[in-house]
Design a protein around this motif. Structure first.
Motif, short mmCIF file in Angstrom:
data_model
loop_
_atom_site.label_atom_id
_atom_site.label_comp_id
_atom_site.label_asym_id
_atom_site.label_seq_id
_atom_site.Cartn_x
_atom_site.Cartn_y
_atom_site.Cartn_z
N GLU A 194 5.51 4.63 -1.82
CA GLU A 194 4.34 4.92 -1.00
C GLU A 194 3.08 4.64 -1.79
OE1 GLU A 194 4.06 6.33 2.13
OE2 GLU A 194 6.18 5.89 2.38
N ASN A 195 3.26 4.58 -3.09
CA ASN A 195 2.10 4.49 -3.95
C ASN A 195 2.00 3.10 -4.57
OD1 ASN A 195 0.30 4.64 -6.05
ND2 ASN A 195 0.81 6.77 -6.50
N GLU A 196 1.06 2.34 -4.08
CA GLU A 196 0.94 0.96 -4.53
C GLU A 196 0.62 0.88 -6.03
OE1 GLU A 196 -1.82 -1.31 -2.26
OE2 GLU A 196 -1.23 -3.19 -3.19
N GLU A 197 -0.18 1.86 -6.51
CA GLU A 197 -0.54 1.85 -7.93
C GLU A 197 0.72 1.86 -8.80
OE1 GLU A 197 -4.18 2.72 -8.56
OE2 GLU A 197 -4.23 2.20 -6.44
N LEU A 198 1.68 2.69 -8.40
CA LEU A 198 2.91 2.80 -9.18
C LEU A 198 3.65 1.47 -9.18
CD1 LEU A 198 4.50 6.25 -8.26
CD2 LEU A 198 3.41 5.54 -10.40
N ASP A 199 3.69 0.83 -8.03
CA ASP A 199 4.37 -0.45 -7.93
C ASP A 199 3.73 -1.48 -8.84
OD1 ASP A 199 6.32 0.21 -6.08
OD2 ASP A 199 4.93 -0.02 -4.41
N TYR A 225 9.79 -17.81 -11.18
CA TYR A 225 9.11 -16.70 -10.51
C TYR A 225 9.91 -15.43 -10.78
CZ TYR A 225 6.83 -19.96 -7.20
OH TYR A 225 6.10 -20.94 -6.59
N TRP A 226 9.23 -14.35 -11.04
CA TRP A 226 9.90 -13.06 -11.22
C TRP A 226 9.24 -12.06 -10.26
CZ3 TRP A 226 13.51 -11.68 -15.34
CH2 TRP A 226 13.93 -10.34 -15.25
N VAL A 227 9.96 -11.65 -9.26
CA VAL A 227 9.35 -10.83 -8.22
C VAL A 227 9.70 -9.35 -8.38
CG1 VAL A 227 9.21 -10.39 -5.74
CG2 VAL A 227 9.44 -12.72 -6.59
N CYS A 228 8.69 -8.52 -8.42
CA CYS A 228 8.88 -7.07 -8.45
C CYS A 228 8.52 -6.54 -7.07
CB CYS A 228 7.95 -6.42 -9.47
SG CYS A 228 8.17 -7.06 -11.12
N PRO A 229 9.33 -5.64 -6.55
CA PRO A 229 9.10 -5.20 -5.18
C PRO A 229 7.96 -4.21 -5.07
CG PRO A 229 10.96 -4.03 -6.09
CD PRO A 229 10.49 -4.98 -7.16
N LEU A 230 7.34 -4.20 -3.89
CA LEU A 230 6.40 -3.14 -3.54
C LEU A 230 7.15 -2.22 -2.60
CD1 LEU A 230 2.99 -4.77 -2.60
CD2 LEU A 230 3.43 -3.10 -4.38
N VAL A 231 7.50 -1.05 -3.06
CA VAL A 231 8.28 -0.19 -2.17
C VAL A 231 7.81 1.24 -2.07
CG1 VAL A 231 10.51 -1.27 -1.97
CG2 VAL A 231 9.92 -0.02 -4.04
#
Ligand code: ADP
Ligand code: MG
Length: 699
Positions: free
Chosen positions: A493-498, A485-491
């Motif tokens: 304010e802009n979900e699109e960027l994440d 698993y490779w997890v990228c964070p959601l951090v």
């Protein structure tokens, strides 16, 4: 019916001057309101900082690099030289102690000339810095004449924003929202407020959106404490009301004969842990008694809660009744269903799945079979709440909450049958105080041990700049059959960027690891999400790049490596949940925490805890401690889940007070009936404790 008094607060935000259809959408996004933000949502969007514009020094005495507001005379404009020059437009200003330049890049020239007429007095507010021997202010935040200065709030609130929405816009909307604040009756004991020197609800709102001092928005300020207490009181009132409602309804005894459970157990390749046996005994005793069950099943990730749920449901089915299991996400509901289906088949129990993605025909079939009693166990997402879902005889509802705290609405599942027994499952990190707040006085069963044969997860931390090495290391492990698993964070304010970041990582990893890489994130279509998860579960992909959607509950025993990118952006509980996705099979597992160096003190402490222990209880406690120390986290992770104004890392001491007040209120005003409880009823409506509101007698 909501008291009419509250109507201005529940009016759509677009009713405010200055909020049009376009900005309205941005506010919906900012306030996380799919169906349209309301005035109250904005009022509950508290500022997280302030800009203090009270410092009004002379130029000579002005502090560097902090906000100052200067009274100056405009001396001259210095446009960029050369016609097509992209240099800044500079304006020289002075007072009797010195001069400074205002710098504007790519600015609207006619605006600058109008705002700063030569020879006139103006007030400019911003940061003064020394550049090349000159004092300058780049893009002053404010350029004001005397009239505008008089309107300038000395301390401005700073709000979380979203792409396209500016601070000024949010400030103005908040001002307008404040103006709509009705006078509300007081729901607290006046004495309790006086002891703590707390303002009224309206004054607290004003103190926060219109701060007189940066201190007034701090979490421990009287205004914040007041609002936290309001929210906690509403929550506790709801819990006590619901608990009482539960109590007065008599339950039904569902006594199974063990024939199905025995077949399920026989079909398992392992035997139950002692904890599982113990929890099952407690649950079965509740089911068999005529008291209504309201029980919490706590167990760390991987402790085997799902199986306990299935065996408990089997007891109810043996007694000729129906059971339902509700999962927080689509992926998880499907996974539960797929795991349980073969076991149910072995036991002769009929199981079905209902999700928001069923076709109309599928749904009709399920609905009919369910009503006819031809389905014994229904697994699903929120879809099981829908009105069209009618059971033949629902006796038992299991709610898999993992570590989410929205138990209130979930109890509503109990209304789908007569005297339904309710079991809420949650992955541990819930310290005692939280159990009380979030669940009230439920009975608790705990799975303390993990299934035998689990090996500890080797946890390591590494700076992000070794990402390349890590990826190449992975390709060797994958060649040897591992899944990652490779997890990228959601951090941001802009979900699109994440999501763009996750997609980027997906591309880079494909280049290194080849085609057997999958991607799953929250904005993907349900079908694509399933396909990606399925491919990983079946071993068709070796690596799964994911945003935190995988946090909740997925189970792929063959996955042995977990890489968490930007681990410093996650809270401890979250890291623990994520790590719990590996170390489920008999293989040796590794968790790599990739962090952006240098690590701050709190982040370092978190990494240490992760390396030291896999004990969810301990991690939960450390988490609360670390969070209490004023750590600044991404907005989505801050605060306490399920609460909008209270933050238990700061306000936990208010809990017993709220609890006591709620108990007393319901003792004095049973069912919150009568004129004396009007204010308390208003409070429940204000905080939208719908599930409790429904229990209030109409009229
Ligand atoms: P939880 O929901 O508590 O995180 P799960 O119910 O998903 O945990 O169980 C994790 C894994 O452990 C599953 O693959 C499950 O089949 C397995 N498991 C459950 N109970 C046992 C047991 N007693 N012995 C061995 N493995 C078990
Ligand atoms: Mg589970």
């Amino acid at each position: 019916m909501r008291p009419a008094l509250l109507n201005p607060l529940f009016a759509p935000l677009s009713a405010l001057p200055g909020v049009g259809p376009k900005t309205g959408k941005l506010f919906d996004r900012l306030l996380d309101r799919g169906q349209g933000a309301r005035v109250v949502d904005l009022l509950f969007h508290l500022p997280h900082g302030t800009i203090d514009r009270r410092d009004r020094p002379k130029i000579r005495d002005a502090a560097r690099d902090s906000i100052v507001t200067l009274e100056v005379t405009v001396v001259e404009h210095r446009p960029p030289s050369g016609r097509f020059s992209r240099g800044p437009w500079k304006v020289l200003v002075e007072d009797e102690t010195g001069d400074a330049q205002l710098i504007f890049f790519l600015a609207n020239h006619s605006w600058i000339e109008r705002a700063l007429p030569v020879g006139e007095k103006r007030w400019v507010s911003g940061k003064l810095e020394l550049y090349d021997g000159h004092l300058q202010m780049v893009h002053p935040d404010r350029v004001l004449d005397a009239a505008a200065l008089a309107r300038l709030p000395p301390v401005e609130p700073v709000y979380g924003l979203t792409d396209g929405l500016y601070l000024r816009g949010v400030q103005k909307a908040a001002e307008a929202a404040l103006a709509r604040l009705p006078a509300l009756p007081e729901w607290h004991d006046l004495a309790a407020l006086q002891v703590r020197n707390l303002p009224s609800f309206a004054d607290a709102m004003k103190a926060l959106h219109h701060p007189a001092d940066p201190k007034s928005i701090e979490p421990g300020s009287p205004a914040r404490v007041r609002l936290a207490l309001d929210e906690l009181l509403a929550s506790q009132l709801a819990l006590v009301l619901m608990r009482e409602h539960f109590r007065v309804q008599k339950g039904r005894a569902s006594v199974g004969d063990g024939r199905m459970s025995a077949k399920i157990e026989a079909a398992l390749p392992f035997s139950l842990t002692a904890s599982q046996v113990g929890a099952l005994a407690e649950i079965r005793a509740d089911l068999a008694s005529d008291k209504r069950m309201l029980r919490l099943l706590q167990g760390d990730v991987g402790s085997g809660k799902t199986l306990v749920a299935l065996l408990s449901m089997a007891s109810v089915v043996e007694a000729g009744r129906q059971a339902a299991l509700m999962a927080p996400t689509e992926i998880l509901a499907r996974q539960h269903f797929e795991r349980m289906a073969p076991l149910c088949e072995a036991a002769g129990a009929r199981i079905a799945l209902v999700t928001g993605r069923d076709t109309a025909a599928q749904r009709r079939k399920t609905v009919a079979a369910l009503a006819a009693g031809e389905i014994d166990i229904l697994v699903g997402t929120h879809a099981v709440f829908q009105d069209e879902i009618v059971f033949h005889d629902l006796a038992f509802a299991v709610v898999d909450e993992q570590h989410r705290f929205g138990v209130h609405q979930r109890l509503a599942l109990g209304e789908k049958g007569s005297a339904v027994d309710v079991l809420v499952m949650t992955a541990t990190p819930i310290p005692r105080t939280l159990v009380l707040t979030c669940f009230g006085d439920m009975d608790v069963s705990t799975l303390r041990e993990k299934p035998a044969g689990r090996q500890p997860v080797d946890t390591r931390a590494m700076p992000l700049d070794r990402l390349g090495d890590v990826a190449h290391g992975l390709s060797r492990a994958i060649a040897a059959g591992a899944q990652v698993y490779w997890v990228c964070p959601l951090v941001s304010e802009n979900e699109e960027l994440d999501i763009a970041a996750a997609e980027d990582r997906f591309e880079t990893l494909k280049q290194i690891l080849g085609d057997r890489v999958g991607l799953v994130h929250g904005k993907m279509k349900g079908r694509d999400k399933d396909a990606a998860m399925d491919a990983f579960t079946r071993g068709e992909t070796s690596a799964l790049v994911a945003t935190t959607v995988i946090e909740v509950g997925v189970d792929v025993p063959n996955a042995t490596i977990m890489v968490i990118e930007h681990a410093e952006r996650f809270g401890l509980a979250q890291l623990h949940q994520l790590r719990g996705r590996v170390g489920r099979g008999s293989g040796k597992s590794t968790c790599l925490l990739l962090y952006k160096a240098p690590l701050g003190e709190v982040a370092q402490a978190r990494v240490n805890v992760m390396r030291e222990t896999e004990d969810g209880f301990r991690i939960a406690e450390e988490d609360l401690k670390l969070r209490g120390e004023g750590e600044i986290m991404g907005t989505r992770q801050s605060g306490t889940p399920g609460f909008r104004l209270a933050d238990l890392s700061v306000h936990a001491n208010l809990l017993p007070i709220a609890r006591e007040a709620a108990t007393k209120a319901l003792r004095d005003h049973p069912g919150l009936e009568g004129a004396g409880a009007e204010a308390l009823r208003t409070l429940l409506y204000l905080f939208e404790r719908e599930e409790a509101v429904r229990l209030l007698r109409a009229g």
